[in-house]
Scaffold this motif. Structure first.
Motif, mmCIF file in Angstrom:
data_model
loop_
_atom_site.group_PDB
_atom_site.id
_atom_site.type_symbol
_atom_site.label_atom_id
_atom_site.label_comp_id
_atom_site.label_asym_id
_atom_site.label_seq_id
_atom_site.Cartn_x
_atom_site.Cartn_y
_atom_site.Cartn_z
ATOM 1 N N VAL A 76 0.841 -1.221 0.072
ATOM 2 C CA VAL A 76 0.051 0.044 0.021
ATOM 3 C C VAL A 76 0.885 1.338 0.011
ATOM 4 O O VAL A 76 2.055 1.368 0.357
ATOM 5 N N PRO A 77 0.307 2.285 -0.363
ATOM 6 C CA PRO A 77 1.058 3.561 -0.497
ATOM 7 C C PRO A 77 1.762 3.903 0.985
ATOM 8 O O PRO A 77 0.877 3.897 1.968
ATOM 9 N N GLN A 78 2.907 3.993 1.043
ATOM 10 C CA GLN A 78 3.394 4.517 2.232
ATOM 11 C C GLN A 78 4.791 4.916 1.884
ATOM 12 O O GLN A 78 5.354 4.950 0.943
ATOM 13 N N ALA A 79 5.528 5.142 2.915
ATOM 14 C CA ALA A 79 7.113 5.846 2.933
ATOM 15 C C ALA A 79 8.074 4.844 2.162
ATOM 16 O O ALA A 79 9.122 5.175 1.874
ATOM 17 N N GLN A 80 7.596 3.528 2.186
ATOM 18 C CA GLN A 80 8.385 2.353 1.407
ATOM 19 C C GLN A 80 8.764 2.820 0.116
ATOM 20 O O GLN A 80 9.615 2.551 -0.485
ATOM 21 N N MET A 133 8.675 5.874 9.637
ATOM 22 C CA MET A 133 8.939 4.736 8.404
ATOM 23 C C MET A 133 10.162 5.160 7.711
ATOM 24 O O MET A 133 11.147 4.331 7.463
ATOM 25 N N LEU A 134 10.082 6.509 7.137
ATOM 26 C CA LEU A 134 11.102 6.814 6.295
ATOM 27 C C LEU A 134 12.526 6.716 7.331
ATOM 28 O O LEU A 134 13.722 6.423 6.736
ATOM 29 N N GLU A 135 12.552 7.009 8.392
ATOM 30 C CA GLU A 135 13.689 7.064 9.396
ATOM 31 C C GLU A 135 13.918 5.662 9.581
ATOM 32 O O GLU A 135 15.158 5.552 9.497
ATOM 33 N N ALA A 136 13.260 4.630 9.649
ATOM 34 C CA ALA A 136 13.498 3.208 9.900
ATOM 35 C C ALA A 136 14.239 2.995 8.517
ATOM 36 O O ALA A 136 14.950 2.097 8.581
ATOM 37 N N ALA A 152 4.891 -12.466 16.018
ATOM 38 C CA ALA A 152 4.590 -12.084 14.701
ATOM 39 C C ALA A 152 5.766 -11.551 13.888
ATOM 40 O O ALA A 152 6.679 -11.064 14.638
ATOM 41 N N THR A 153 5.782 -11.597 12.673
ATOM 42 C CA THR A 153 6.700 -11.028 12.023
ATOM 43 C C THR A 153 6.366 -9.514 11.663
ATOM 44 O O THR A 153 5.219 -9.134 11.666
ATOM 45 N N ALA A 154 7.501 -8.888 11.400
ATOM 46 C CA ALA A 154 7.249 -7.237 11.269
ATOM 47 C C ALA A 154 8.477 -6.796 10.424
ATOM 48 O O ALA A 154 9.420 -7.592 10.641
ATOM 49 N N THR A 155 8.177 -5.826 9.571
ATOM 50 C CA THR A 155 9.449 -4.953 9.416
ATOM 51 C C THR A 155 9.667 -4.043 10.203
ATOM 52 O O THR A 155 8.816 -3.476 10.857
ATOM 53 N N ARG A 156 11.034 -3.517 10.411
ATOM 54 C CA ARG A 156 11.329 -2.531 11.137
ATOM 55 C C ARG A 156 10.708 -0.999 10.878
ATOM 56 O O ARG A 156 10.472 -0.424 11.707
ATOM 57 N N TYR A 157 10.306 -0.999 9.334
ATOM 58 C CA TYR A 157 9.920 0.205 9.001
ATOM 59 C C TYR A 157 8.198 0.162 9.110
ATOM 60 O O TYR A 157 7.930 1.517 8.934
ATOM 61 N N ASN A 158 7.785 -0.675 9.242
ATOM 62 C CA ASN A 158 6.316 -0.614 9.319
ATOM 63 C C ASN A 158 5.597 -1.174 10.534
ATOM 64 O O ASN A 158 5.144 -0.378 11.083
ATOM 65 N N GLU A 159 5.804 -2.559 10.782
ATOM 66 C CA GLU A 159 5.038 -3.030 11.855
ATOM 67 C C GLU A 159 5.522 -2.615 13.007
ATOM 68 O O GLU A 159 4.774 -2.348 14.083
ATOM 69 N N VAL A 171 7.090 0.393 13.819
ATOM 70 C CA VAL A 171 6.447 1.472 13.853
ATOM 71 C C VAL A 171 5.138 1.442 14.291
ATOM 72 O O VAL A 171 4.669 2.345 15.063
ATOM 73 N N GLU A 172 4.122 0.709 13.770
ATOM 74 C CA GLU A 172 2.687 0.500 14.060
ATOM 75 C C GLU A 172 2.602 0.287 15.333
ATOM 76 O O GLU A 172 1.858 0.910 16.423
#
Lengths: 319, 649
Positions: free
Chosen positions: A32-36, A266-269, A170-177, A179-180
């Motif tokens: 989905v649209p995000q800083a990624q 997210m951008l900072e991650a 749970a699995t997570a990305t550093r930049y999204n989950e 942060v969530e």
């Protein structure tokens, strides 16, 4: 003068080919649209693709638009894919080529609430762990490495299952989950993070992929896209506010329920994943990273075919 | 002000500072106390309102949850078959005001062995009930929170709000509940979901009003705004995201407090409303949502701030009035003081004629002015008196000086015996204790009788009366002696009688006189109570001369004074003196005494008369060593040396 010559050359090229829109490039981000995707949004908003003679169309993106499928169906000319997704496409007989590797490391982690006391992979044994069906390879490799047998379930788009205790990890990305989780009120000391990278199962992530045929037929367009996109990323990290503005425009257009704080974090991650000493770490895909992915996937039975040679898989178009 | 603050300014400053401090402390305390009371009231009001709002929402949520539970029970008991679900779902949606959509989603292949997904879903539309099937390759509901979480936890679950599958523009929240195989209560068969559209819930929250600008809002478990006046925050921002964006860590703290406490009254960081505010929150245990009511402090404390505003204005005016009054009063005090200070300065400089500025107040300053004026007048009188007295004294002193001169002029300066051709060496001196003295000495030749009269006397008193008495005595003696000098006793008798006449003051005089026959050297002495003289013979012997006693002159009439005759040989000498010599005292009141004089005379008797006199006076002066001279001092030395030119000179 040079521009006039280039324009003339382009017009000549257009006239000489059957396709009328050689300048148009359709780009498929893989979530989905995000800083990624900030670097791409920003470069487009700045008009850099256009300035470089490229009409870039960023295709609608999100769960309903799986990038591997879109690329395979040639509904997109360029797609962002995880390395494992690209190899899976190769497995399916889709000849994708990595033309730029953006994220060299794995941002994937296993996350649990600190109170559940999951500190090392062994603690996962018998626990209910969620992972995305489409990114199950690395967690599975981790479980196999440590000989643990968690009760794995498919993971959805939110971290609510972890927060409500429906799953232990749970699995997570550093930049999204991650942060969530932070933005849902969990302080860093309230969660336990287990990076896959630390356990030898971290794989390179976002890369730019095209079909071999596309690269063969429109090498300039691909090269231009990669170069401008890299510039976009450099600019995004140098101007995070502008980058987040561009992201938020997309986010709001798409009706995504995220917020500026999330995108900024997210951008900072992403920064350490993209940059080293303020310089982009890409676009080169490291041969060892490629081989690690191949061997992990073969070991887990995700690849049956003989993998394509590294030189054929990765072609750095900026060279 | 010459760099130093005047009394008026100091007084005003100190008073204002003191009253100001008291005022600010007391009104600050008052403000805080009233504020606390108002805060408590507001908290009560907010609590009531929040609970009321929360209860209304809870009743809707409970209705929805109840419907879901009912349907789940029916499914558990196997009363409803998968293919008969739609009418049931339609009915639930129609029957319940709260439920706007209902679905039953099955586990993979649980409803139909050929279908991975089976999810009949009925929902309200403007045109009545609509139906659809949930699930599909692009809608893998098994990983949706509303399915997965109750499936895994085996209990009911309220989702975070999300867009409806039927219409992405419809925001719903869903209660989902697992149901199980009728034959195996452990085997999950699927999930019952009941939807409630957010507008139906949030309208109730949006309706809440408290004060003028207080409002209510609803947040999800992540503190994401489900309702909020700022519409673009809804479903997007949470207290945590705002804490990041606004850079306000306190907002994050607030968010965690809301997540972790059932209810509470908190201060809202200014960043949220751009003004300080208070929040009462109540957590809805069912969905883990929270209802909050925010009241801006501006309104909460508006009344008290308005009151304090007026208190401050009144205080400010009061302070100005106080300042004016203090300055007025202190000017009233200091103005006369200034006048007094200036007058006192004038007085100090000696100007006693300038009248004090008129002060009619009866206060201390008035009394001070009055006293100062009296002091001025007294000083003036005193100085006038002093001037007069000094003038009088000076006149008197000047007169005394004249008197002394006169007195001294009475005393013979030099013995002139040139025409008698006889050797007599005589010297005398009188040193009065005051300007004029009561001692006297006298000598004069009696040519008709070839004799010399000499005498020493001491009036009982000193000063002018004594001088006058002395003058009278001397005059009488001389007058009488010149008539008949042969018998000095007779002279004294006659003088005594004269002095006793009208001697009302009871004054008297001791008197020793002698008449020296220049031819024979025979001296006839008469003594009226005077000290004995010293006599020195030419052979070197000397002694006190014993004389018959006689009463002092002027004490009693008709006294007889015997005469004693002493013959002087050539070279013999006599020393006559008054008690001023023998009774001269040093600093320790020790007297000079006769012995000392006697000893001295032995050393000086052969010297010329003038030197003898000087030696005695010098000895006395040395003995007194600066002590005040108490009595007149008179010394008379006489040497008889007929035919000796040396002696006569």
């Amino acid at each position: 003068m040079r521009r006039v010559v280039a324009l003339a050359a382009v017009l000549l090229l257009c006239a000489s080919t059957a396709m009328a829109d050689t300048q148009t490039l359709r780009f498929q981000p893989h979530w989905v649209p995000q800083a990624q995707f900030a670097g791409f949004y920003l470069a487009k908003e700045m008009g850099w693709y256009q300035d470089a003679g490229l009409e870039l169309e960023i295709l609608p993106h999100g769960a309903e638009h799986p990038a591997p499928a879109t690329l395979a169906r040639q509904e997109a000319d360029v797609a962002l894919l995880y390395l494992t997704q690209a190899l899976e496409l190769r497995e399916q007989g889709v000849d994708v080529v990595n033309v730029a590797q953006l994220i060299q490391d794995s941002s994937l982690v296993l996350v649990s609430l600190a109170e559940s006391g999951i500190l090392v992979p062994e603690d996962l044994d018998g626990q209910r762990v969620s992972r995305w069906a489409s990114f199950s390879l690395q967690p599975e490799a981790l479980f196999r490495t440590y000989g643990v047998h968690p009760d794995t379930v498919d993971q959805g788009a939110t971290m609510a299952a972890l927060r409500t205790g429906a799953v232990a990890a749970a699995t997570a990305t550093r930049y999204n989950e991650l942060v969530e989780l932070y933005l849902s009120g969990l302080d860093p000391d309230e969660i336990e993070v287990m990076p896959l990278e630390d356990h030898g199962v971290g794989l390179a992530e976002d890369g730019i992929y095209v079909l071999e045929s596309t690269l063969r037929e429109r090498p300039e367009a691909v090269r231009t896209f990669v170069e401008v996109s890299l510039r976009g990323w450099e600019y995004a990290f140098a101007h995070p506010d502008a980058a987040v503005d561009a992201v938020m425009d997309r986010v709001i257009q798409a009706g995504e329920p995220t917020n500026r704080a999330h995108q900024r974090l997210m951008l900072e991650a992403l920064r350490p994943l993209y940059l080293e000493d303020e310089a982009l770490r890409g676009p080169h895909l490291d041969r060892q990273d490629y081989q690690l992915a191949v061997s992990l996937m073969r070991n887990l039975g995700h690849l049956e075919w003989e993998p394509v040679p590294y030189e054929q898989f990765h072609q750095d178009v900026t060279q | 002000m010459n760099g130093r603050k005047s009394l008026a300014v100091r007084l005003a400053l100190v008073t204002l500072l003191t009253t100001g401090s008291i005022f600010f402390i007391s009104s600050g305390a008052l403000y805080l106390m009233v504020r606390d009371i108002m805060l408590e009231h507001a908290e009560d009001q907010a609590r009531e309102l929040t609970h009321a709002t929360a209860n209304r929402i809870r009743s809707s949520l409970n209705e929805v949850a109840g419907s879901a539970q009912g349907l789940a029970s029916a499914l558990n008991s196997g009363q409803i078959r998968p293919d008969g679900l739609f009418p049931v779902l339609d009915n639930v949606t129609l029957q319940s005001d709260a439920v706007q959509g209902a679905a039953v989603t099955y586990e993979p292949y649980a409803a139909d062995p050929d279908e991975r997904y089976y999810g009949p879903f009925s929902y309200e539309t403007l045109n009545g009930i609509a139906r659809m099937h949930l699930g599909g390759d692009d809608f893998d509901y098994f990983t949706r929170d509303w399915y997965q979480i109750p499936a895994l936890t085996r209990s009911g679950f309220w989702t975070e709000p999300f867009p409806s599958a039927a219409d992405p523009n419809r925001l719903i929240t869903t209660y989902s509940r697992p149901f199980f195989d009728p034959d195996d209560a452990e085997a999950l068969r699927g999930i019952v979901t009941m939807d409630i559209e957010l507008p139906a819930l949030t309208a109730r929250v949006d309706e809440v009003e408290i004060f003028d600008s207080g409002f209510a809002f609803l947040v999800s478990p992540r503190t994401r705004f489900i309702t909020y006046p700022q519409r673009d925050w809804i479903m997007r921002e949470s207290l945590f995201s705002l804490a990041e964006t606004l850079g306000e860590p306190e907002l994050r703290e607030l968010g965690r407090r809301i997540q972790q406490t059932d209810e509470g009254f908190s201060r809202v960081p200014e960043a949220l409303l751009e003004e300080p505010a208070r929040l009462y929150h109540v957590r809805l245990p069912e969905a883990n949502w929270a209802v909050g009511v925010i009241i801006p402090e501006r309104e909460l404390f508006g009344d008290i701030l308005r009151v304090m505003h007026w208190v401050l204005i009144i205080a400010a005016i009061g302070f100005f009035i106080l300042l004016g009054t203090i300055i007025g009063i202190s000017r009233g005090i200091t103005r006369p003081l200034k006048g007094l200070a200036s007058s006192a300065g004038e007085i100090a400089r000696g100007n006693l004629d300038r009248p004090l500025p008129p002060i009619r107040t009866g206060d201390e300053v008035g009394q001070l002015a009055h006293s100062l004026d009296e002091m001025r007048l007294s000083l003036k009188d005193y100085i006038n008196d002093l001037t007069a007295t000094t003038a009088a004294k000076e006149r008197m002193e000047s007169e005394l000086k004249i008197a002394r001169n006169i007195q001294m002029s009475f005393l013979p300066k030099r013995l002139d015996l040139s025409d008698l051709d006889v050797g007599i060496d005589l010297a005398a001196r009188l040193i009065p204790a005051k300007e004029v003295g009561g001692d006297l000495y006298d000598f004069f030749p009696l040519r008709e009788h070839n004799a010399l009269f000499f005498a020493v006397g001491d009036v009982s008193d000193k000063g002018v009366p004594a001088a006058l008495f002395m003058a009278v005595t001397k005059t009488l003696v001389k007058g009488i002696a010149e008539q008949d000098p042969r018998d000095p006793g007779e002279i004294l008798t006659r003088v005594n009688n004269e002095l006793c006449l009208n001697n009302d003051n009871g004054m008297f005089v001791t008197y020793l006189c002698g008449v020296l026959d220049l031819g024979t050297g025979e001296v006839r002495f008469a003594n009226a109570g005077h000290n004995p003289p010293l006599i020195h013979r030419a052979d070197g012997t000397y002694d006190w001369l014993k004389l018959p006693p006689g009463l002092v002159l002027g004490a009693m009439e008709d006294m007889e004074y015997p005469v004693q005759t002493v013959r002087l040989a050539p070279g013999d000498a006599l020393l006559l003196y008054t008690d001023g010599v023998t009774e001269a005292a040093d600093g320790e009141q020790k007297l000079y005494d006769e012995d000392r004089l006697f000893a001295l005379y032995g050393e000086i008797a052969s010297q010329p008369a003038r030197q003898q006199v000087d030696a005695v006076l010098e000895s006395v002066e040395r003995f007194a060593d600066g002590a005040t001279q108490a009595d007149d001092i008179t010394v008379l030395a006489l040497r008889y040396c007929p035919g000796d030119g040396e002696c006569a000179r």
